[in-house]
Enzyme design. Structure first.
Site, PDB file in Angstrom:
ATOM      1  CE1 TYR A   1      46.116  56.183  59.606  1.00  0.00           C
ATOM      2  CE2 TYR A   1      46.096  58.243  60.807  1.00  0.00           C
ATOM      3  CZ  TYR A   1      45.499  57.046  60.479  1.00  0.00           C
ATOM      4  OH  TYR A   1      44.278  56.726  61.018  1.00  0.00           O
TER       5      TYR A   1
ATOM      6  N   PRO B   1      34.033  59.525  58.734  1.00  0.00           N
ATOM      7  CG  PRO B   1      34.547  61.612  59.655  1.00  0.00           C
ATOM      8  CD  PRO B   1      35.188  60.379  59.070  1.00  0.00           C
TER       9      PRO B   1
ATOM     10  N   GLY C   1      29.189  58.162  49.004  1.00  0.00           N
ATOM     11  CA  GLY C   1      28.209  57.995  47.932  1.00  0.00           C
ATOM     12  C   GLY C   1      27.580  59.310  47.510  1.00  0.00           C
TER      13      GLY C   1
END
Length: 276
Positions: free
Chosen positions: A57, A204, A208
């Site tokens: 990251y 998690p 959609g």
């Protein structure tokens, strides 16, 4: 349904199950950096005791930011990080880096960036297909025995790979992609649950906003006076006591929404409707 609020990673390291994934804290301007620091500090204020980061990251920048925001760390805060990937300037921009000497260097680098003497949970971001699993996990086991690592975890593994790794060293956690609408790794979750291994689902929150399944989630969200994201997280918490969701965001408001999911109570009927 009442789900346990905490989990003992490795059998002894107690954390609140709803954690925070720091991946999205990637500031490009001074203003962005101030916002990212505020998000990290707010997570701790809200009671989060498990924050997930990785060398990947920002190639260390995320770890640096967390240290700037939170060091000296509260006694109950666990910063989990991941190694096993190196930056490249060609191809996909990264490569596997599971050679024992490289893993040792990466752990030492993470300790410096995070300003720690010991990383309580160190996860192997990806198994290196070019290095025997026994060599990769053996190197991390040696670092654990030296006191630089407290517990060892894996990421993106199969049931067979988890079993092979456990033959080398105790595994405290597994971090695979998983959510209400994406349960490809259900067998891995079940293996973790049976072995008392923490399962940290990345991504998690169910993706959609349209379609029949999302409409069903929205309907239950209305029933419990919550957002669809909170319902998706509440389902994860109810689905298995081994699940430790680590939703990420760069917004304080979104962070507060995610953490509030820990208070959402699903009935047995609502849980079963979501599960089906």
């Amino acid at each position: 349904m009442t789900a346990p609020k905490t989990f003992r990673v490795g059998g002894d390291l107690e954390v609140r199950r709803l954690g925070f994934g720091a991946m999205h804290l990637r500031p490009e301007t001074a203003e962005d950096r101030a916002t990212c620091i505020a998000v990290a500090r707010r997570a701790v204020e809200l009671g989060v005791t498990l924050i997930d980061t990785a060398h990947l990251y920002g190639w260390g920048a995320n770890e640096d930011l967390l240290a700037e925001a939170l060091h000296p760390y509260p006694a109950d805060l666990v910063i989990a990080t991941k190694v096993g990937i190196r930056h490249t300037t060609s191809g996909e921009g990264w490569r596997h880096a599971g050679e024992p000497a490289d893993l040792r260097d990466q752990v030492d680098e993470a300790l410096l960036r995070l300003r720690l003497d010991r990383i309580e949970l160190l996860q192997l971001h990806r198994l290196d297909p070019g290095v025997p699993i026994a060599d990769q996990l053996g190197a991390l086991r040696d670092l654990r025995d030296e006191g630089k690592i407290g517990r060892i975890g894996l990421s993106e593994v199969t049931v067979a790979e988890l079993a092979e790794a456990r033959a080398v060293v105790d595994i405290a956690s597994v971090q695979n992609r998983y959510n209400l609408l994406d349960r490809e790794h259900e067998p891995v979750l079940k293996a973790c649950e049976e072995a008392g291994i923490a399962f940290l689902p990345w991504r998690p929150a169910a993706a959609g906003t349209s379609g029949a399944r999302s409409s069903q989630i929205a309907a239950i969200a209305q029933e419990v006076d919550a957002t669809p994201t909170q319902v998706a997280l509440a389902w994860l918490l109810a689905h298995s006591p081994a699940v430790l969701p680590i939703p990420g965001t760069s917004s304080v408001a979104h962070l507060e929404e995610n953490v509030a999911a820990g208070a959402v109570q699903l009935t047995e009927d609502q849980y079963e409707r979501l599960t089906k």
